[in-house]
Design a protein around this motif. Structure first.
Motif, PDB file in Angstrom:
ATOM      1  N   ILE A 112      16.525 -16.750 -34.452  1.00  0.00           N
ATOM      2  CA  ILE A 112      15.854 -17.065 -35.717  1.00  0.00           C
ATOM      3  C   ILE A 112      14.402 -16.577 -35.677  1.00  0.00           C
ATOM      4  O   ILE A 112      13.936 -15.906 -36.593  1.00  0.00           O
TER       5      ILE A 112
ATOM      6  N   ARG B 208      40.979 -24.887 -30.399  1.00  0.00           N
ATOM      7  CA  ARG B 208      41.494 -24.054 -29.321  1.00  0.00           C
ATOM      8  C   ARG B 208      42.895 -24.506 -28.917  1.00  0.00           C
ATOM      9  O   ARG B 208      43.338 -25.569 -29.323  1.00  0.00           O
TER      10      ARG B 208
ATOM     11  N   TYR C 165      32.562 -14.816 -30.959  1.00  0.00           N
ATOM     12  CA  TYR C 165      31.570 -13.910 -30.384  1.00  0.00           C
ATOM     13  C   TYR C 165      32.230 -13.059 -29.297  1.00  0.00           C
ATOM     14  O   TYR C 165      33.062 -13.558 -28.548  1.00  0.00           O
TER      15      TYR C 165
ATOM     16  N   LEU D 278      45.040 -18.992 -24.181  1.00  0.00           N
ATOM     17  CA  LEU D 278      44.323 -19.398 -25.389  1.00  0.00           C
ATOM     18  C   LEU D 278      44.994 -18.901 -26.660  1.00  0.00           C
ATOM     19  O   LEU D 278      44.914 -19.552 -27.698  1.00  0.00           O
TER      20      LEU D 278
ATOM     21  N   TYR E  81      28.072 -31.404 -28.433  1.00  0.00           N
ATOM     22  CA  TYR E  81      27.969 -32.133 -29.700  1.00  0.00           C
ATOM     23  C   TYR E  81      28.983 -33.274 -29.713  1.00  0.00           C
ATOM     24  O   TYR E  81      30.105 -33.116 -29.226  1.00  0.00           O
TER      25      TYR E  81
ATOM     26  N   ARG F  38      32.737 -26.472 -37.096  1.00  0.00           N
ATOM     27  CA  ARG F  38      33.203 -27.023 -35.830  1.00  0.00           C
ATOM     28  C   ARG F  38      32.526 -28.351 -35.492  1.00  0.00           C
ATOM     29  O   ARG F  38      33.194 -29.317 -35.136  1.00  0.00           O
TER      30      ARG F  38
ATOM     31  N   VAL G 249      19.624 -28.996 -33.851  1.00  0.00           N
ATOM     32  CA  VAL G 249      20.125 -27.746 -33.279  1.00  0.00           C
ATOM     33  C   VAL G 249      21.284 -27.192 -34.118  1.00  0.00           C
ATOM     34  O   VAL G 249      22.347 -27.803 -34.182  1.00  0.00           O
ATOM     35  N   PRO G 250      21.083 -26.051 -34.767  1.00  0.00           N
ATOM     36  CA  PRO G 250      22.166 -25.463 -35.563  1.00  0.00           C
ATOM     37  C   PRO G 250      23.376 -25.195 -34.679  1.00  0.00           C
ATOM     38  O   PRO G 250      23.221 -24.773 -33.532  1.00  0.00           O
ATOM     39  N   PRO G 251      24.563 -25.455 -35.197  1.00  0.00           N
ATOM     40  CA  PRO G 251      25.757 -25.408 -34.357  1.00  0.00           C
ATOM     41  C   PRO G 251      26.328 -24.018 -34.112  1.00  0.00           C
ATOM     42  O   PRO G 251      27.377 -23.902 -33.516  1.00  0.00           O
ATOM     43  N   GLY G 252      25.667 -22.979 -34.555  1.00  0.00           N
ATOM     44  CA  GLY G 252      26.180 -21.644 -34.262  1.00  0.00           C
ATOM     45  C   GLY G 252      27.156 -21.170 -35.300  1.00  0.00           C
ATOM     46  O   GLY G 252      27.309 -21.775 -36.345  1.00  0.00           O
ATOM     47  N   GLY G 253      27.824 -20.072 -34.961  1.00  0.00           N
ATOM     48  CA  GLY G 253      28.625 -19.344 -35.936  1.00  0.00           C
ATOM     49  C   GLY G 253      29.601 -20.182 -36.736  1.00  0.00           C
ATOM     50  O   GLY G 253      29.625 -20.110 -37.953  1.00  0.00           O
TER      51      GLY G 253
ATOM     52  N   VAL H  64      23.834 -14.271 -36.439  1.00  0.00           N
ATOM     53  CA  VAL H  64      24.241 -15.682 -36.445  1.00  0.00           C
ATOM     54  C   VAL H  64      23.835 -16.364 -35.136  1.00  0.00           C
ATOM     55  O   VAL H  64      24.351 -16.022 -34.075  1.00  0.00           O
ATOM     56  N   PRO H  65      22.906 -17.316 -35.219  1.00  0.00           N
ATOM     57  CA  PRO H  65      22.492 -18.018 -33.991  1.00  0.00           C
ATOM     58  C   PRO H  65      23.692 -18.702 -33.350  1.00  0.00           C
ATOM     59  O   PRO H  65      24.534 -19.256 -34.050  1.00  0.00           O
ATOM     60  N   PRO H  66      23.766 -18.660 -32.028  1.00  0.00           N
ATOM     61  CA  PRO H  66      24.967 -19.122 -31.349  1.00  0.00           C
ATOM     62  C   PRO H  66      25.066 -20.630 -31.157  1.00  0.00           C
ATOM     63  O   PRO H  66      25.984 -21.083 -30.492  1.00  0.00           O
ATOM     64  N   GLY H  67      24.163 -21.392 -31.725  1.00  0.00           N
ATOM     65  CA  GLY H  67      24.304 -22.840 -31.600  1.00  0.00           C
ATOM     66  C   GLY H  67      23.651 -23.368 -30.350  1.00  0.00           C
ATOM     67  O   GLY H  67      22.918 -22.664 -29.669  1.00  0.00           O
ATOM     68  N   GLY H  68      23.936 -24.628 -30.072  1.00  0.00           N
ATOM     69  CA  GLY H  68      23.222 -25.370 -29.050  1.00  0.00           C
ATOM     70  C   GLY H  68      23.102 -24.683 -27.706  1.00  0.00           C
ATOM     71  O   GLY H  68      22.020 -24.580 -27.150  1.00  0.00           O
TER      72      GLY H  68
ATOM     73  N   ILE I  80      19.120 -25.179 -40.832  1.00  0.00           N
ATOM     74  CA  ILE I  80      17.803 -24.520 -40.829  1.00  0.00           C
ATOM     75  C   ILE I  80      17.154 -24.645 -42.202  1.00  0.00           C
ATOM     76  O   ILE I  80      15.986 -25.029 -42.324  1.00  0.00           O
TER      77      ILE I  80
ATOM     78  N   LYS J  30      27.475  -9.839 -36.044  1.00  0.00           N
ATOM     79  CA  LYS J  30      27.551 -11.283 -35.811  1.00  0.00           C
ATOM     80  C   LYS J  30      26.527 -11.689 -34.746  1.00  0.00           C
ATOM     81  O   LYS J  30      25.752 -12.629 -34.938  1.00  0.00           O
TER      82      LYS J  30
END
Lengths: 757, 757
Positions: free
Chosen positions: B450, A205, B386, B337, A386, A443, A435-439, B435-439, A450, B431
């Protein structure tokens, strides 16, 4: 000298030894130019240990560390850099450039006539105008002494719109992108402003680098600029998403020397100003330089080398330590994301590179710092979810393979570092593992998690499935280590089992170049893949044959999308630091494994520049032949490392390459996350480690020569020591390891193999 | 008047009708105080449409909109607020407070003696010191006119350390946390600085609000403060992670009136200064107020009501429009940003609340704005991964149920909004859906995805499993809609199938309060759960009985961890806007469904304050009894909405509640994501909509009275119209819908039911 008795001689020689360790300074052996050319990419400018500010010339916008060798032109001197990185550049913020002449030209790029670099000091003279620029630095403030020729006027460009790695394409992968900048002429001796940039290698970012510049001569006239246009006598250019800057003239009367202090902050311009007031309230260039030298001397002198050590070895060794301790950077008090009393560090660039050697070297000689760094990692976990794998510009990213913060935590745990909340650390590690880190899986956390949890491996089709699988299994071992130490048996049992997951990609019957068994791609359904997808046609199914020596991928497949990141299966199939006895077994036993290692090194399958192969030369230890490890290491160092500008064989990666060398020169090599160091033949006859606990540890060789390069016997604190590895605790408790050398391999270290998992 | 012939009368009456729509202003019917007390939580200060700056008094640190009714004290006036939100507060930055007296007291809290509020204008007089404060505002600059009593000295506190919702606990859920602040006295008429805060309801990263304040009288003396300490004549307090501010004195000579302009920016202080220079270069309070009134008049007057409309209804209606258009806020040119030419909006707070009515109302009367807002959402997707579900302080979060950006996109698509890249939008929707958004699954995307994809529902154990399941199935329907429109048959087939997923949680045989079939919790293995977990004991298995009327959860279970977010199964089992005919069938057919609706409304199971029930009163339409919908709506409005300060029955949630009312007053109600409006009995006799395409649409009732409240016949552009719903295109093409009213229900609208999925 003959008149003295033997005892007196002994006394004097002891005295000499002690005083020689105690009084001579060592910082002058650091040569920041080692590894500056070729692939090393080290930062060559002045920097405090873990220093936030790293001023350096930028030669065009492309190089990662800013600097390029002559005759390349200098565009300016910017205040923030990283060291040794590959991929797209980061930082290069708040550029200044001295010149002489009218305030009517944006580009003041110049050639260098000469250049001199030493620890804490950079100097160059421009060819066109004879202006001399000298630089030194504090922690958060850089200091420039600019000497203009007598007959010339004194001008300076300040360009907060500059940054490294500019590309035209918005969101080009790994490229920094301009967000905004601002400049204000505050008084006739002060300028303030900032640079706001996003992206770069870690795809971070937006981050903002604020500055406050002060001059010891008054500005006589100025123009500011924005978006390529000049504005006479307009004191400020506000941020409207366009590049801004100023050209300042200090006239041609008064002294020829212009001193410039540039305070940097990640909070605000006033904080940058305060950083100057606190850190460098005076105008004495040499005082700043001496303070910096002293900081380094305090750290570097924690390891002393015997007096007979060659200057070349001293330079290689101390420069290795130096490179190890310029990153990550200490940004405590400069965190724009949250405020608390915890330390804050940035530029983990990346832990994938540094966990093997840089991080353990800092633990060995600067463990309090290591505790701070780990607490900063945990603080990032607490606030952002994380721990970092990579982090730069106040944002996590990228992941290349594992979630290697796990190794760093486990390494601290097994080496008994105090002041870390290991319960919290275990929680953070388990977050990575569950925990999967998402899209954006580049990162943080674990991409492909999974599938990894479901199948026990990352199937082909997920980017970097091969090295992700083996790294995750190592990281799971790290979790098991900490869980066990904290008495959490269930967790230990679960993760020690997952630590075997690399075996799910071990294709036992696969032969290549005389070795059998390799980590190879497997699909979701459990089928081994001889041919893997080539291209993205939806009509055809183009494939190519994947073998253990393949590193390249089709030109249109991204560098990051292959089975193994930056390496071959030959390399990665050795990269299992927690399960080597099992690897030996799976490779066909000790004899086959020895042959496999020999093939690897003798056929140029080993890539010295690649971190996953860092431990491989030591693997002979696990088949009871540590002398073969030492032979390999000695050859690797001889062939690849020296004191030249090309003296590092790969990207230094925040000191990864340099710390590999430094460890091996001492005869020790860590297996990060595990409590021991492997013992090899040192390059230095005597190494004296002054420990932070007040004790000291000495590694002494006897009769070592080019010929006598094999360890015949060893004594630890006077007692025979027949293991080719030593516990961190044994070193930390102080004492002496004496290695008696011989011209041929002995039985030393051959019977008790280093620890299994 | 009798002397005029019938034709002349008609001519005059037509003329009158036209001129009455064209010339009278309507903005004065806006009463910002409606919904300010009780649960409405609306912002009461001045704001431009979608205005970035929202100045308002803050009465202690707790309320979401800053303001609280008298006799509560005023702590200060801060420049950024949101409207109608629940949960923990956000913003409340850059507080100022006028006072009289010595510069020695941090707290200048005062009671109000009086208070006056109208659109664009706030005024109060403090009880203690008789100081009068008047406020109006531009888009990015707030304007204060402060009148001090003749005999009193003129002081002003500026407190950039202030913010709403402060709590002692670090990282307390939903609480804002201080990161840093700074203040500088630039000259005797200027002060600059910033406030950097993190957290708040959406748990966002740190955001920074920069300001530049200018005064029309010179500062005579000042003290600055930091961390509770005063510093005499110290012009600046830099950011060291402590709260900073200043007390200014303008003396007691000169005029009694002090004018203050506060420019705000999210980029920098200089940008804030520039915002003043561009937007309000003068010192005329009334000019600012008139400009604001004109902006609102332009928007509000796009819908005109017949002259016989009561003042009360005018107030309710125009205030409803007004509340709908104060959020999200336009921050184009203020994005820290990234920089590009796309529009940038913040404070989607939240789309879960606004997709049903606010968003469609903006589409109806301000569609160009809607296109900008959607492009901002897509831009966020492009840069950050997202689309927002909620967003505030430049950061996504939180999700409560679905990924409802899908509804907004589908709504724009079916209503033919131009200037949106729907291919990109479809990508962004997919998306969310894949795609799971993570933690942090409350940040964006779909939590529990999921399982949802694997099982076809979110199993009990994942937070908010119930409403997530039904929202995702609706969002999948939205994806199917866009996929179909773009000719992507495969995608359409996949998502239209997933749109049925709500049925997987439909427990057909479950009875409660006389109705059969409810959305109920199911575990991973497909078992219905009569009892759900109560507490976290690892030894016992405490449970409690879950029924369709349950909303509360054990005291120690978080508000966010229940099966249905802020609602019961009774409510959510109606909340299936895309599949109502199937819901009718599953509920036992039309008769049983009617009974079910009657039970719902007659037994107080309906919660008017809860967005998921917004459509429920209209569900009678799908069983061919639109008059019952109208009856329910009329009663709901009568019982819950009025022009008082408690005139809104729930959190206004960025205008959600207000736009529900405004639609129903016109006799139209949208089913967001679908191309039609349901037709109900309007509250207003004639509604004239001036469309952006230059056409107009009029809804005219004939013979409407309290008694004549049923639609007998309808004519669309002169032709009989027997559907109880009308397409957006039919409105957008211009024309007139005439509804002839009668005292009893008729056959109108009973035979052609509104669209199925």
């Amino acid at each position: 000298m003959k008149i003295y008795s033997k005892n007196i001689l002994l006394g004097i020689s002891l005295l000499f030894a002690i005083t020689s360790y105690a009084q001579k300074t060592v910082y002058q052996y650091v040569d920041p130019m080692i590894g500056s050319e070729g692939v090393g990419r080290v930062f060559i400018g002045p920097s405090c240990p873990y220093g936030m500010v790293k001023p350096s010339p930028d030669c065009t916008v492309s190089p990662n560390s800013g600097w390029l060798p002559m005759p390349k032109e200098v565009t300016g001197f910017s205040q923030v850099h990283v060291s040794g990185t590959g991929g797209g550049p980061k930082y290069g913020n708040i550029s200044i450039m001295p010149f002489s002449g009218a305030l009517d030209k944006m580009d003041q790029t110049s050639f260098r006539a000469e250049e001199n670099v030493k620890l804490g000091y950079y100097e160059t003279v421009f060819k066109e105008n004879n202006i001399k620029t000298e630089i030194t630095t504090g922690e958060k403030v850089s200091f420039y002494r600019i000497t203009y020729p007598k007959d010339k006027s004194k001008e300076l460009k300040i360009d907060p719109g500059f940054f490294l790695g500019e590309e035209k394409i918005p969101d080009a992968r790994e490229a920094q992108q301009f967000v905004g900048s601002q400049i204000e002429i505050v008084s006739d001796t002060e300028v303030r402003g900032y640079s706001r940039i996003r992206g770069g290698w870690n795809n971070g970012r937006a981050y903002t680098v604020y500055f406050w510049a002060v001059f010891d001569q008054p500005i006589a006239k100025y123009v500011t600029f924005k978006d390529g246009m000049f504005y006479n006598n307009q004191k400020a250019q506000f941020d409207s998403g366009k590049k801004t800057g100023a050209l300042l003239s200090f006239g041609n009367s008064g002294k020829e020397e212009l001193n410039v202090k540039i305070g940097i902050s990640f909070l605000s311009e006033l904080k940058a100003k305060n950083n100057i007031e606190i850190e460098i309230p005076h105008w004495n260039f040499n005082t700043v330089l001496v303070a910096l030298e002293n900081k380094w001397e305090d750290l570097l002198s924690r390891i002393k080398l015997s007096d007979d050590t060659s200057v070349e070895y001293r330079k290689m060794f101390y420069t290795g330590l130096y490179h190890t301790m310029i990153m990550p950077v200490d940004r405590t008090g400069e965190n724009p994301l949250w405020t608390n009393d915890e330390p804050y560090y940035d530029d983990f660039y990346t832990i994938w590179d540094t966990f093997r050697t840089s991080s353990p070297l800092i633990t060995l000689i600067d463990s309090k710092r290591k505790v701070d760094i780990i607490n900063a990692m945990l603080n990032i976990y607490k606030r952002e979810g994380y721990m970092p794998e990579g982090r730069s510009g106040n944002d996590n990213g990228r992941t290349q393979g594992g979630s290697n913060a796990e190794v760093v935590i486990a390494d601290a745990f097994v080496k008994n570092l105090k002041g870390i909340d290991y319960e919290l650390a275990l929680q953070a590690m388990i977050k990575d593992a569950t925990v999967p880190p998402g899209g954006n899986e580049e990162r943080e956390g674990r991409g492909g998690l999974i599938d990894y949890l479901k199948l026990g491996y990352v199937p082909y089709g997920t980017d970097r499935a091969g090295n992700r699988t083996i790294d995750y299994s190592y990281n799971d071992y790290n979790i098991a280590t900490v869980a066990k130490g904290l008495g959490k048996t269930d967790l230990y049992n679960q993760y020690i089992k997952q630590a075997e997951n690399w075996q799910n990609l071990w294709r036992a019957d696969y032969e290549n170049n005389g070795a059998k068994g390799f980590i190879m791609p497997k699909d979701k359904d459990g089928n081994w893949l001889d041919d893997v997808v080539f291209g993205e046609s939806k009509i055809q199914k183009p494939t190519f044959k994947y073998t253990p020596v393949i590193i390249e991928s089709p030109w249109y497949v991204c560098h990051w999308c292959v089975f193994f990141y930056e390496g071959t299966s030959w390399e990665y199939s050795f990269s299992l630091p927690h399960d080597i006895p099992e690897l030996v077994k799976k490779s066909g036993g000790e004899k086959a494994f020895e042959k496999r290692l020999d093939i690897f090194f003798d056929n140029n399958l080993f890539n010295v520049a690649n971190e996953p192969s860092f431990l491989t030369p030591c693997l002979y230890h696990w088949i009871g032949k540590p002398y073969l490890s030492s032979d390999r290491i000695r050859t690797i160092i001889k062939d690849n490392f020296n004191t030249s500008r090309e003296g590092l064989p790969g990207n230094d990666d925040s000191g990864a390459m340099s710390s590999w060398l430094a460890f091996h020169m001492m005869g020790l090599y860590p297996n990060a996350g595990q409590p021991y160091y492997l013992i090899n033949t040192p390059l230095i006859k005597e190494v004296f480690v002054k420990l932070e606990n007040g004790k000291s540890f000495k590694i002494t060789t006897k009769k070592m020569s080019d010929k006598n390069r094999y360890i015949k016997t060893a004594l630890l604190n006077g007692k025979p020591y027949n293991k080719a590895w030593i516990l961190h605790d044994d070193i930390n408790n102080g004492g002496e390891l004496i290695l008696e050398m011989d011209s041929k391999p002995s039985a030393w270290g051959t019977t008790i193999l280093p620890p299994a998992k």
